[in-house]
Write an enzyme that holds these catalytic residues in place. Sequence first.
Site, PDB file in Angstrom:
ATOM      1  N   LYS A 136      28.927  36.150  81.720  1.00  0.00           N
ATOM      2  CA  LYS A 136      30.326  35.861  81.361  1.00  0.00           C
ATOM      3  C   LYS A 136      30.964  36.938  80.480  1.00  0.00           C
ATOM      4  CE  LYS A 136      30.157  30.842  81.565  1.00  0.00           C
ATOM      5  NZ  LYS A 136      30.438  29.583  80.875  1.00  0.00           N
TER       6      LYS A 136
ATOM      7  N   GLY B 158      27.338  26.055  66.459  1.00  0.00           N
ATOM      8  CA  GLY B 158      26.956  27.146  67.347  1.00  0.00           C
ATOM      9  C   GLY B 158      27.955  28.289  67.245  1.00  0.00           C
TER      10      GLY B 158
END
Length: 513
Positions: A297, A359
């Site tokens: 990505k 995260g």
Amino acid sequence: MAKICLCLTAKTIERNLEILNKYRKYADIAELRVDCLDADERFLIRRFPELAKIPVILTIRRDVDGGHFTGGEGARVNLLARGLAFAEADSRMNFAYVDIEDDLEVPSLEEAARTFGTKIIRSFHKLDGIIDDIPAKIKSMQRSGDEIIKIAVSAKSTADVLKVFQASKLYPKQEKILICMGLYGIYSRILAKKFGSYLTYTSALSEIETPAASGQLDVQELAELYRFKKITKKTKVFGITGFPLKATISPWFFNTLFGLENADAVYAPFPADSTANMLALAEELDVQGLSVTVPHKETIIKGLSEYSLAVRSAGACNTVLRREGLWVGGNTDCAGFSDSLLTFINKKNLKHLKVTIIGAGGAARAVASEVFRLGGKALVLNRTIQKAKDVASLYNFHWAGIDEHGIKLMAKYSEIIIQTTSVGMDGYEAANPVERYNFSGKEAVMDLIYTPAETPFLKQAAAAGCRTLNGYDMVIRQACLQYFHFTGREVPKQFLERLNETGENSWNKIRMG
Ligand code: ATR
């Protein structure tokens, strides 16, 4: 149209016929792999075409070529001759094809085959890589002009598949079968027609322990999900690139939709080791659009001519489209996420809301950019503090490690808590990354993971009375947006209703040998 060949690799003729009868509606041709038969069954091969009632390839594959035949060449030639012997005037009683390796020089066999209309498949296998000069190999294998040339190599990279595809365009009049074995070459089997192949080999993966060759697809899946027989040179190609892609459900999602809409389009998995080579291959294959997933990505952005603001903000691209000869990128994860979250909390934006993002990887970046865009204030918590700082500083958010201090801070950013790490996902550590946080029960809690449906993190939140949401809704929303980008059409309502009824259990992962 390329043909579907079902490889029969059972130990007995009877079992092979049983498998063939179960799957014959999907196959045009069967391949009897005599090398897989028990020794005493090998004496019974001559009558197989008559029993099979479908054109059959006679193949006795040596162990050095990936088969199971370990006897000498004399014994193998004898067996081949036995298969071709006593040919009948009615050609349906004979083997329709015989696979003869490029290095097997037995003129009497070839003569026997030709006399009774058995077509020769002249084969070459390379199990440990590809060949440097594939065009030269094709040329050297051309003999009488009435043979099919089969070259099966083991692709170790996307560049390898690209070389095979480029070679496939040469010698257009020569009937050939070009296969890239292994994970990297899976789409050379699905897109056999585009690779100029006469047929594609499949196995009945539900019936056997190992497929006839590495990377083969299930015969039923190839026929029904990929609608292989409808693929022509004109069929529009879409797909997903990433690595290793074994758990992706996107081929199921998009191909089911293409099937429902009767679209002349196919969606293939493109496992790739290099985004640059993937885009080069996609250009040669005339791919119209790609979904992009882990780990590509971020790196794919380098190969794009243009990309959206969402790609810029998230630093990640999950959708690539071919527009007027250029690759352009978008990120439907971003809109998929915010649509899902806003529906969940029943709000139009995140103004005046305090959010914890757990995260600081790629997924967290997309979430942080959306939280910022929607007016929320956030705390980014991450195991590695520096990465939390890197993401948070982009938006003037707070950051902390997943430690006592971070957990305390969470209480101040607890209207919405979003978990973006891989912790708790199937195949990863089954844990809650913020185990020490005490949910009050008032937080709206989202985990981007959807396999399993309830992670330890969501379980703990739900047990404290929180409203929870997993990543399933988001993944569907981002896929629907991608479908719109690819086709210009909305996903039909009935399809979504059916998905909602069956939930994530209806998603099929790729089955590949
Ligand atoms: P993705 O694109 O799915 O976000 P990624 O970019 O590899 O994947 O990021 C993984 C995230 O999960 C990171 O925030 C990572 O924390 P680190 O930056 O400290 O590596 C987090 N993560 C992975 N395993 C973890 C674990 N056992 N405990 C806590 N966080 C973990």
